[in-house]
Design a protein around this motif. Structure first.
Motif, short mmCIF file in Angstrom:
data_model
loop_
_atom_site.label_atom_id
_atom_site.label_comp_id
_atom_site.label_asym_id
_atom_site.label_seq_id
_atom_site.Cartn_x
_atom_site.Cartn_y
_atom_site.Cartn_z
N GLN A 188 0.83 -1.21 0.00
CA GLN A 188 0.00 0.00 0.00
C GLN A 188 0.86 1.26 0.00
OE1 GLN A 188 -4.04 -1.71 2.16
NE2 GLN A 188 -3.12 0.14 2.90
N THR A 189 1.88 1.31 0.85
CA THR A 189 2.73 2.50 0.88
C THR A 189 3.51 2.64 -0.43
OG1 THR A 189 4.52 1.29 2.01
CG2 THR A 189 2.95 2.49 3.38
N MET A 190 3.94 1.52 -1.00
CA MET A 190 4.65 1.57 -2.28
C MET A 190 3.75 2.10 -3.38
SD MET A 190 6.91 -1.93 -2.20
CE MET A 190 7.21 -1.86 -3.97
N SER A 191 2.50 1.66 -3.41
CA SER A 191 1.59 2.13 -4.46
C SER A 191 1.39 3.64 -4.36
CB SER A 191 0.25 1.40 -4.38
OG SER A 191 -0.53 1.86 -3.29
N ILE B 222 4.63 5.35 -5.70
CA ILE B 222 4.70 5.18 -7.16
C ILE B 222 3.72 6.12 -7.86
CG2 ILE B 222 4.27 3.58 -9.06
CD1 ILE B 222 5.22 1.33 -7.14
N ASP B 223 2.49 6.17 -7.35
CA ASP B 223 1.47 7.01 -8.00
C ASP B 223 1.79 8.50 -7.85
OD1 ASP B 223 0.14 4.81 -8.85
OD2 ASP B 223 -1.48 4.91 -7.38
N VAL B 224 2.36 8.90 -6.70
CA VAL B 224 2.76 10.30 -6.54
C VAL B 224 3.89 10.63 -7.52
CG1 VAL B 224 3.89 11.96 -4.99
CG2 VAL B 224 2.01 10.54 -4.14
N TYR B 225 4.85 9.71 -7.63
CA TYR B 225 5.97 9.93 -8.54
C TYR B 225 5.51 10.04 -9.99
CZ TYR B 225 10.31 9.18 -11.12
OH TYR B 225 11.37 9.31 -11.98
N LEU B 226 4.54 9.19 -10.37
CA LEU B 226 4.02 9.21 -11.74
C LEU B 226 2.96 10.29 -11.94
CD1 LEU B 226 3.71 5.36 -12.38
CD2 LEU B 226 5.51 6.91 -13.19
N ASN B 227 2.71 11.07 -10.87
CA ASN B 227 1.73 12.16 -10.91
C ASN B 227 0.31 11.68 -11.18
OD1 ASN B 227 1.29 14.88 -10.44
ND2 ASN B 227 1.56 15.48 -12.58
N VAL C 14 -4.45 -6.30 8.28
CA VAL C 14 -3.82 -7.60 8.47
C VAL C 14 -3.82 -8.46 7.21
CG1 VAL C 14 -4.00 -9.77 9.75
CG2 VAL C 14 -4.26 -7.61 10.95
N ALA C 15 -4.90 -8.42 6.46
CA ALA C 15 -5.00 -9.33 5.32
C ALA C 15 -5.71 -8.72 4.12
CB ALA C 15 -5.72 -10.60 5.75
N GLY C 16 -5.69 -7.41 4.02
CA GLY C 16 -6.28 -6.78 2.87
C GLY C 16 -7.79 -6.63 3.00
N PRO C 17 -8.47 -6.27 1.90
CA PRO C 17 -7.90 -6.13 0.56
C PRO C 17 -6.82 -5.06 0.49
CG PRO C 17 -10.09 -5.15 0.67
CD PRO C 17 -9.89 -5.88 1.95
N ILE C 18 -5.88 -5.25 -0.47
CA ILE C 18 -4.81 -4.27 -0.66
C ILE C 18 -5.43 -3.03 -1.30
CG2 ILE C 18 -2.64 -3.80 -1.84
CD1 ILE C 18 -2.13 -6.84 -1.81
N VAL C 19 -5.41 -1.94 -0.57
CA VAL C 19 -6.09 -0.72 -1.01
C VAL C 19 -5.08 0.23 -1.64
CG1 VAL C 19 -7.50 1.25 -0.31
CG2 VAL C 19 -7.80 -0.97 0.82
N LYS C 20 -5.30 0.57 -2.89
CA LYS C 20 -4.45 1.58 -3.55
C LYS C 20 -4.89 2.97 -3.10
CE LYS C 20 -5.45 -0.10 -7.57
NZ LYS C 20 -5.57 -0.28 -9.03
N TYR C 21 -3.92 3.83 -2.92
CA TYR C 21 -4.22 5.18 -2.44
C TYR C 21 -5.20 5.90 -3.37
CZ TYR C 21 -3.67 9.93 -0.75
OH TYR C 21 -3.93 11.19 -0.26
N ALA C 22 -5.04 5.69 -4.66
CA ALA C 22 -5.92 6.36 -5.63
C ALA C 22 -7.39 6.00 -5.41
CB ALA C 22 -5.50 6.00 -7.05
N ASP C 23 -7.64 4.79 -4.90
CA ASP C 23 -9.02 4.34 -4.72
C ASP C 23 -9.66 4.88 -3.46
OD1 ASP C 23 -8.79 2.87 -7.06
OD2 ASP C 23 -8.14 1.05 -6.02
N ILE C 24 -8.85 5.41 -2.55
CA ILE C 24 -9.40 5.78 -1.24
C ILE C 24 -9.05 7.22 -0.85
CG2 ILE C 24 -7.45 5.11 0.25
CD1 ILE C 24 -9.42 3.67 2.04
#
Length: 467
Positions: A128-131, A134-139, A161-171
């Motif tokens: 999640q933190t990586m996403s 990455i998204d900030v870097y890619l603007n 603990v077990a997701g779902p893996i939430v992308k920052y863009a979605d939330i």
């Protein structure tokens, strides 16, 4: 602490909900962060500092990437440093012992390694933190300037603990502008109870069968016993993980969040490709967006596409655990998906019943690779499944397992399909008034039965804790 525990259901959750809703909206993210840190620290107080570090580290990485966006080299160095540190932390805790063991084995060395316990949920919140970075870097997303809002995204206990893996863009919009409502809260309660029932009443009970068969020496297993066992595990891992995901999504709704669906009846699939569109959807979406597409996806010819798929499925297996069986499991499915893209998918599409059988058997056999970390035990179990251990096709133990678990298997099959959900929706539409009385009673019954089970039963594992 797990969702399917009396401590969580009757103490932690009610207290958190009460404090959350009596607090002003400006403090609710802070309340969630504190509750999440307490939840995470309950069993592993020291590892909370890893999560806090990841949160602060990537918050400032996002800020610095935006600050130095016009200086591309500086921005890239910050971005690269974030990825290296995040993967380094994940790699150290999850793969260090695996690496040392393999070096010792290959080079005949005796390097000692401290076997540290794996921080719960580290694979999920690291992705999640990586996403985000990455998204900030890619603007693709705007930087989050409020560290409490960012900490809410990273630490939020419903999906920690077990997701779902939430992308920052979605939330991102929900972090500061979500709307809680009685309807959404009620929907969340329904989902949580449904997930609790799947986990406690279905997964735990069929898990007892698998535990019994798995603990039996493979050379003493008949063919039917072996197949009953691994089919039992097939249902256990589905209801365990999808049940936990339902509880997570339901908890999210209670606090005003809409989290993505993570399972969509995967066992009704007609191909392996379809299965992986329905199973652990958030993980598949993450690898597609951050690995498969950046590698070129399917835009550079078939050969390159197959290489990309091979890489993705190697990483998918490796993500699940630091053991060769997980890598083989990932590559096993990668091979089938590549074969389906070459020719197999066109063939199975023409034969509906055969396609269902082919997919289910392929998945069941894959779970053997997934479950047995010791490859000797894995091969021996395969021999039992296919009658190479010189034992009978069926024996008294197999008949006993069939007799005592027949109704449970029927229930598991039904609940693996949309049948129950369709019936529930039909009742809600056709008999609105009666459904408004009957359905809550059904949920109360699930809570009662689940609570009774948890009070009297010590067997309450959560299979995805180790990932």
């Amino acid at each position: 602490m797990v969702f399917s525990s009396l401590l969580f259901i009757f103490i932690f959750l009610p207290l958190t909900v009460f404090i959350y809703y009596i607090s002003p909206k400006t403090l609710r993210n802070f309340i969630l962060v504190i509750a999440s840190l307490i939840f995470y620290a309950w069993g592993e107080p020291l590892y909370i500092f890893i999560m806090i570090f990841s949160t602060i580290f990537d918050y400032f990485n996002g800020v610095l990437i935006v600050k130095y966006r016009n200086r591309k080299i500086v921005s890239f160095i910050i971005f690269l440093n974030s990825i290296i540190i995040n993967l380094g932390i994940l790699g150290f805790f999850k793969y260090y012992n695996f690496l040392v063991d393999n070096i010792n084995s290959i080079l005949n060395l005796n390097i000692t390694a401290s076997h540290l316990p794996l921080p719960v949920g580290i694979s999920f919140y690291t992705f999640q933190t990586m996403s985000y970075v990455i998204d900030v870097y890619l603007n693709k997303v705007s930087v989050q300037k409020n560290i409490i809002s960012f900490a809410t995204y990273v630490t939020m206990f419903p999906q920690l603990v077990a997701g779902p893996i939430v992308k920052y863009a979605d939330i991102s919009k929900q972090l500061d502008n979500r709307k809680e409502s009685l309807f959404k809260f009620g929907s969340g309660v329904e989902l949580f109870i449904t997930g609790l029932g799947k986990k406690v009443l279905l997964a735990n009970n069929i898990g007892l069968l698998w535990n019994s068969i798995k603990s039996t020496p493979t050379k003493e297993l008949s063919v039917i016993s072996a197949w009953l066992g691994i089919i039992g595990f097939t249902f256990q891992i589905y209801f365990d993980f999808s049940g936990y995901s339902d509880m997570a999504i339901g908890l999210g709704k209670m606090f005003g969040f809409d989290l993505m669906k993570n399972f969509n009846y995967p066992y009704i699939s007609k191909s392996v490709t379809e299965f992986w569109r329905r199973w652990h959807i958030s993980l598949g979406a993450w690898f597609k967006e951050y690995v498969y597409i950046p590698l070129g996806g399917n835009k550079k010819g078939h050969r390159k596409q197959y290489i990309n798929l091979f890489i993705v499925w190697f990483l998918t297996g490796f993500w699940h655990g630091a053991s060769w069986n997980f890598i083989l499991w990932g590559l096993y499915f990668g091979v089938f998906i590549i074969l389906e893209k070459i020719f197999l998918l066109n063939w199975v599409k023409q034969k509906t019943i055969i396609s269902h059988i082919y997919t289910f058997l392929t998945v069941v056999i894959g779970w053997v690779l997934f479950e047995f970390e010791n490859m000797g035990e894995c091969i021996s179990f395969f021999k039992s499944m296919f009658g190479f251990n010189n034992l009978s096709f069926i024996d008294s133990n197999a008949l006993y397992y069939l007799k005592t678990n027949f109704l449970l298997f029927i229930l598991l099959i039904i609940c693996s399909t949309p049948i129950m959900a369709n019936i529930l929706n039909f009742l809600k539409k056709k008999f609105k008034l009666k459904a408004a009385i009957v359905i809550p009673i059904a949920y109360i019954l699930i809570i009662f039965l689940s609570t009774s089970y948890l009070v009297n039963e010590s067997y309450n594992p959560f299979l995805y804790f180790k990932f």
